[in-house]
Design a protein around this motif. Structure first.
Motif, PDB file in Angstrom:
ATOM      1  N   HIS A 332       0.865  -1.177   0.000  1.00 36.14           N
ATOM      2  CA  HIS A 332       0.000   0.000   0.000  1.00 36.14           C
ATOM      3  C   HIS A 332       0.908   1.235   0.000  1.00 36.14           C
ATOM      4  CE1 HIS A 332      -3.668  -2.179   2.017  1.00 36.14           C
ATOM      5  NE2 HIS A 332      -3.181  -2.832   0.970  1.00 36.14           N
ATOM      6  N   ILE A 360      -0.586  -0.815  -4.646  1.00 33.34           N
ATOM      7  CA  ILE A 360      -1.870  -0.122  -4.767  1.00 33.34           C
ATOM      8  C   ILE A 360      -1.621   1.336  -4.404  1.00 33.34           C
ATOM      9  CG2 ILE A 360      -4.256   0.016  -3.982  1.00 33.34           C
ATOM     10  CD1 ILE A 360      -4.183  -2.919  -3.361  1.00 33.34           C
ATOM     11  N   ALA A 363      -3.222   3.771  -1.362  1.00 31.01           N
ATOM     12  CA  ALA A 363      -3.918   2.999  -0.326  1.00 31.01           C
ATOM     13  C   ALA A 363      -3.245   3.182   1.021  1.00 31.01           C
ATOM     14  CB  ALA A 363      -3.953   1.527  -0.694  1.00 31.01           C
ATOM     15  N   GLN A 370     -11.483   4.620   1.817  1.00 28.28           N
ATOM     16  CA  GLN A 370     -10.981   4.307   0.476  1.00 28.28           C
ATOM     17  C   GLN A 370     -11.682   3.090  -0.131  1.00 28.28           C
ATOM     18  OE1 GLN A 370      -6.703   3.880   1.187  1.00 28.28           O
ATOM     19  NE2 GLN A 370      -6.388   6.018   0.648  1.00 28.28           N
ATOM     20  N   HIS A 373     -10.022   1.772  -3.357  1.00 30.56           N
ATOM     21  CA  HIS A 373      -8.790   1.011  -3.203  1.00 30.56           C
ATOM     22  C   HIS A 373      -9.072  -0.387  -2.657  1.00 30.56           C
ATOM     23  CE1 HIS A 373      -7.150   5.181  -3.244  1.00 30.56           C
ATOM     24  NE2 HIS A 373      -6.185   4.603  -3.933  1.00 30.56           N
TER      25      HIS A 373
END
Length: 392
Positions: A332, A360, A363, A370, A373
């Motif tokens: 993330h 990602i 994120a 989120q 995400h």
């Protein structure tokens, strides 16, 4: 959204697994580890009306993870998901990582033999990442016979069943390595947190980021030196208790100021999209000596198993060299809990022939606020599982 499958209503089922305790010394308070039996509790999310031969297993050393969005999101996509709690759920002060590996093995055996699942996927989230790597490496080739404190453990005799694949997401290298990155090196006296070296005080009003390379080098060395001093005291105290030959076998203690990570305050260190000036526990300076920081309360044995980077068996990078199942590593990019390099370190170390890594973008650690995400992560996992024949 994965258009091949609808969203399902899910039901949460309480899970109870028990097995005989072999250790002479009981490290768990209360019924969960008394009377010669270990009792474990978890939550299984099952999509209503959906059968599956595959079970996804989330397990953190000290919590059950059932409230996280990822397990429920995957269950809503039609997957069977277990959130497993160890014997140390909600209290890691006495936690022994070797025992948690045995606990995870009990769940996987239950999933295979009682529930009838054919495939198991370990979902190594956050602190569960290094645990999953430790488990899988020992399930593939069991070698650990004793804890770092020298106590026998049941890993080689527990009949651990290897998982069929592993997803490592928003997870760090190990609790011990993270601790070495976060502990405050300015503490001079372990019994008095107000006695500090101002030259190493990250929160001194005269010290502002960005930090020089010279300061960071000195700071990191001092962090490790503090841990090693504390570890030497732990080993000496444990040896003293053993030599006495009495009935006092363990001791608890507090470690002050353990949340002083320069990355929290300086975005130039291992840059990514994380917020600067805060962390997953709030204001770093406040968390530094708060009641829930890493290793704030510990026993001697737990310190060696969990928090000493020189002694722990649950070092994810080392354990990754012993896993050979398919691995998906997910970073993330705005993670405010996992240091930016950790996912890549695990990916590079893994011996899996089939391994892939993705980031990602944007994120945060828990996908707070989120949903897009979270959806992206769900799609990613579904696609990866499908490509490996792990979806029905």
């Amino acid at each position: 959204m994965d258009k091949d499958r609808p969203l399902y209503d899910t039901q949460a089922e309480w899970v109870h697994v028990e097995f005989p305790e072999q250790a002479a010394f009981k490290a768990v308070y209360g019924f969960a580890g008394s009377l010669g039996t270990i009792h474990l509790e978890g939550v299984r999310y099952v999509p209503k009306g959906v059968q599956s031969r595959t079970l996804l297993v989330f397990m953190h050393p000290a919590t059950t993870l059932q409230l996280l969005p990822m397990p429920r999101a995957l269950a809503a996509r039609g997957l069977h998901v277990l959130c497993a709690g160890s014997r140390y759920a909600r209290n890691d002060s006495a936690l022994i990582m070797e025992n948690v590996v045995v606990d995870l093995g009990a769940y996987i055996r239950h999933a295979r033999e009682t529930w009838g699942y054919e495939k198991i996927v370990l979902m190594g989230w956050s602190g569960g990442g290094s645990l999953s790597l430790f488990y899988q490496s020992q399930a593939e080739r069991p070698t650990v016979t004793h804890t770092p404190a020298g106590d026998p453990c049941a890993i080689t005799t527990a009949g651990l069943i290897p998982a069929d694949a592993m997803i490592f997401q928003a997870a760090h290298v190990s609790r011990a390595v993270t601790f070495a990155d976060w502990i405050d090196p300015s503490v001079i006296d372990e019994n008095d947190p107000d006695r500090r070296d101002p030259e190493l005080d990250l929160y001194h009003p005269d010290r502002k980021p960005p930090y020089s390379a010279e300061f960071l080098s000195r700071f990191r060395a001092a962090q490790l030196a503090r841990i090693r001093r504390r570890t030497a005291w732990v080993k000496e105290t444990l040896e003293t208790l053993k030599k006495r030959g009495g009935k006092e076998l363990e001791r608890g203690f507090a470690t002050h100021r353990t949340m002083a990570e320069p990355r929290f305050l300086d975005g130039a260190i291992d840059p990514n999209d994380r917020p600067i000036g805060t962390c997953f526990m709030g204001v770093p300076e406040t968390a530094n000596n708060g009641p829930i920081g890493l290793a704030r309360f510990s026993t001697l044995r737990s310190w060696l198993s969990q928090w000493s980077p020189d002694d722990t068996n649950a070092h994810g990078e080392k354990c990754a060299t012993g896993i050979h199942v398919p691995l998906l590593a997910i970073e993330h990019s705005a993670d405010d809990a996992v240091p930016q390099p950790h996912t890549r370190r695990i990916f590079d170390a893994a011996a899996s022939a089939d391994k892939s890594m993705t980031v990602i973008r944007g994120a945060n650690h828990y996908f707070v606020g989120q949903p897009e995400h979270l959806q992206q992560a769900g799609d990613l996992c579904m696609d990866w599982l499908r490509q490996r024949g792990l979806l029905d």
